[in-house]
Design a protein around this motif. Structure first.
Motif, mmCIF file in Angstrom:
data_model
loop_
_atom_site.group_PDB
_atom_site.id
_atom_site.type_symbol
_atom_site.label_atom_id
_atom_site.label_comp_id
_atom_site.label_asym_id
_atom_site.label_seq_id
_atom_site.Cartn_x
_atom_site.Cartn_y
_atom_site.Cartn_z
ATOM 1 N N THR A 8 2.663 3.512 1.636
ATOM 2 C CA THR A 8 2.164 4.880 1.763
ATOM 3 C C THR A 8 0.783 4.871 2.400
ATOM 4 N N SER A 9 0.550 5.832 3.269
ATOM 5 C CA SER A 9 -0.766 6.003 3.883
ATOM 6 C C SER A 9 -1.479 7.223 3.324
ATOM 7 N N HIS A 11 -0.556 8.722 -0.274
ATOM 8 C CA HIS A 11 -0.551 8.874 -1.727
ATOM 9 C C HIS A 11 -1.449 7.853 -2.429
ATOM 10 N N LYS A 12 -1.821 8.214 -3.641
ATOM 11 C CA LYS A 12 -2.628 7.325 -4.462
ATOM 12 C C LYS A 12 -1.765 6.178 -4.990
ATOM 13 N N ARG A 13 -2.410 5.082 -5.350
ATOM 14 C CA ARG A 13 -1.676 3.909 -5.834
ATOM 15 C C ARG A 13 -0.939 4.180 -7.143
ATOM 16 N N ASP A 15 0.568 7.025 -7.867
ATOM 17 C CA ASP A 15 1.440 8.180 -7.649
ATOM 18 C C ASP A 15 2.661 8.101 -8.571
ATOM 19 N N VAL A 37 -0.970 0.352 -0.097
ATOM 20 C CA VAL A 37 -1.693 1.623 -0.110
ATOM 21 C C VAL A 37 -2.943 1.482 0.765
ATOM 22 N N ASP A 39 -6.641 2.837 -0.003
ATOM 23 C CA ASP A 39 -7.601 3.619 -0.784
ATOM 24 C C ASP A 39 -8.948 2.922 -1.004
ATOM 25 N N ILE A 51 0.014 -4.610 -5.924
ATOM 26 C CA ILE A 51 -0.542 -3.540 -5.094
ATOM 27 C C ILE A 51 -1.497 -4.164 -4.086
ATOM 28 N N ASP A 53 -4.114 -3.392 -0.944
ATOM 29 C CA ASP A 53 -4.935 -2.333 -0.382
ATOM 30 C C ASP A 53 -5.234 -2.628 1.084
ATOM 31 N N VAL A 72 -1.846 0.153 7.296
ATOM 32 C CA VAL A 72 -0.790 -0.172 6.334
ATOM 33 C C VAL A 72 0.350 -0.923 7.012
#
Length: 373
Positions: A8-9, A11-13, A15, A37, A39, A51, A53, A72
């Motif tokens: 995702t580019s 949404h928050k991690r 989500d 992600v 962020d 995750i 980043d 991403v």
């Protein structure tokens, strides 16, 4: 163990749909899951999901659509995945590119909205340009998704849209977890008459909801969420009904549970925009899960859910008077409100819950990965 990468580019991690529901469910189902992600918060491992980043998102919508998508993509391409699953329409070119550079991998688009319809309601796009941009998106989407392996859709109507394009699609509905919310007793001891949770904007019918508060019996509203448009925020806070609103801003999941337990009924009265008519707002089902009777817009699908399960009242979302009468009828009759609230809770326990949707996703993954070399 198959390697899965969600991307995702936007949404928050954390989500709810992407991370908490899909990624965690897949990890529990035996997949090696990575979520990419952007962020700037760094890499971490959480709930069995890695995750990664890709760095701070670029500033502005254009910057995000150009710079963040590239970031991403570079991060995801480094992973030799069996399946790439991306979540934003601006990542469709990324999905097509991943399919080209990783031809043995499966690539899936998760369509959370009917994006062409959504574009036609975007307040930041000049009205004269909206149908042109929406038409251009429809053309590109129609061509591009046929190069992918499948689409996961957030509602049956979105799934049907892609099936009409000849694309393999499955609806994985954004239903709540069965036991996430406690069941409040609907009675006279509640602090607020109505609860509203979610994005706060004109198109979501918040103006009419606030206007309904001083109409008929005086009512109080507990409201949580973010207001993106400062002009709308100013108009809303200057309206007569705002004095009867307790606004708490953006809150976490634990606070949502407490907030819902403090209200007698809950409202989801979106206006009849094209992207709303066949949508299935997550909050509607969360209200039901919490045992609250629901005041909802009188769209055919919503009436099927709310009136079909006898768990609330559907109204004209453009009418503050009709909203007010519906709220008054439930607040003044705790027995009816309690019965409707329990009906909604049972509907979530038996039908509208993530447990069943998660199983669908696991089965779908097994199917599209079957025979992969």
């Amino acid at each position: 163990m198959k390697n899965i990468v969600h991307i995702t580019s936007v949404h928050k991690r954390n989500d709810i749909r992407i991370f908490l529901k899909e990624c965690v469910t897949l990890a529990q189902g035996g997949y090696n899951v990575t979520l990419v992600v952007a962020d700037g918060l760094g890499d971490e491992n959480k709930s069995g999901v890695r995750i990664l980043d890709a760095g701070m998102p670029a500033k502005g919508r254009l910057g995000r659509m150009l710079g963040t998508t590239r970031a991403v993509y570079r991060c995801a391409k480094k992973i030799d995945a069996d399946l790439y699953h991306f979540h934003d329409p601006e990542l469709i070119p990324v999905g097509v590119k991943l399919k080209r550079v990783r031809p043995s991998a499966r690539v899936v688009f998760d369509s959370h909205e009917n994006y062409a319809d959504d574009i036609e309601d975007k307040p930041y796009i000049r009205p004269v340009l909206r149908p042109i941009i929406a038409g251009m998106y429809r053309m590109y989407e129609r061509m591009a998704v046929k190069r992918l392996d499948a689409v996961v859709a957030a509602t049956p109507s979105i799934r049907a849209h892609f099936e009409r394009l000849g694309v393999t699609a499955l609806d994985v509905n954004n239903f709540p977890f069965q036991q996430e919310f406690t069941t409040p007793a609907v009675g006279s001891d509640k602090k607020y008459d109505v609860a509203y949770i979610g994005a706060i904007s004109e198109v979501r019918g918040v103006s009419q909801l606030v206007e309904a508060l001083p109409t008929g019996n005086s009512k109080t509203l507990i409201m949580a969420g973010s207001i993106a448009d400062p002009n709308f925020e100013s108009r809303l806070k200057s309206s007569e009904g705002w004095a009867q609103v307790k606004f708490v801003g953006q809150v976490d999941r634990a606070a949502i549970k407490d907030l819902l337990s403090s209200a007698r009924v809950a409202a989801v009265t979106f206006l009849p925009a094209a992207n709303h008519i066949e949508s299935q707002p997550n909050k509607m089902f969360e209200y039901m899960s919490a045992g609250l009777p629901v005041i909802a817009s009188n769209f055919p699908l919503w009436k099927e859910i709310i009136e079909g399960n006898n768990c609330g009242i559907c109204v004209d979302p453009l009418s503050p008077q009709e909203i007010s009468r519906a709220v008054d009828s439930l607040v003044s009759d705790p027995t009816l409100a309690s019965s409707m609230g329990e009906n909604g809770r049972q509907a979530v326990l038996t039908k509208y819950n993530w447990d069943s949707e998660g199983r669908k996703l696991i089965t779908f993954y097994a199917h599209i990965l079957e025979g992969q070399k």
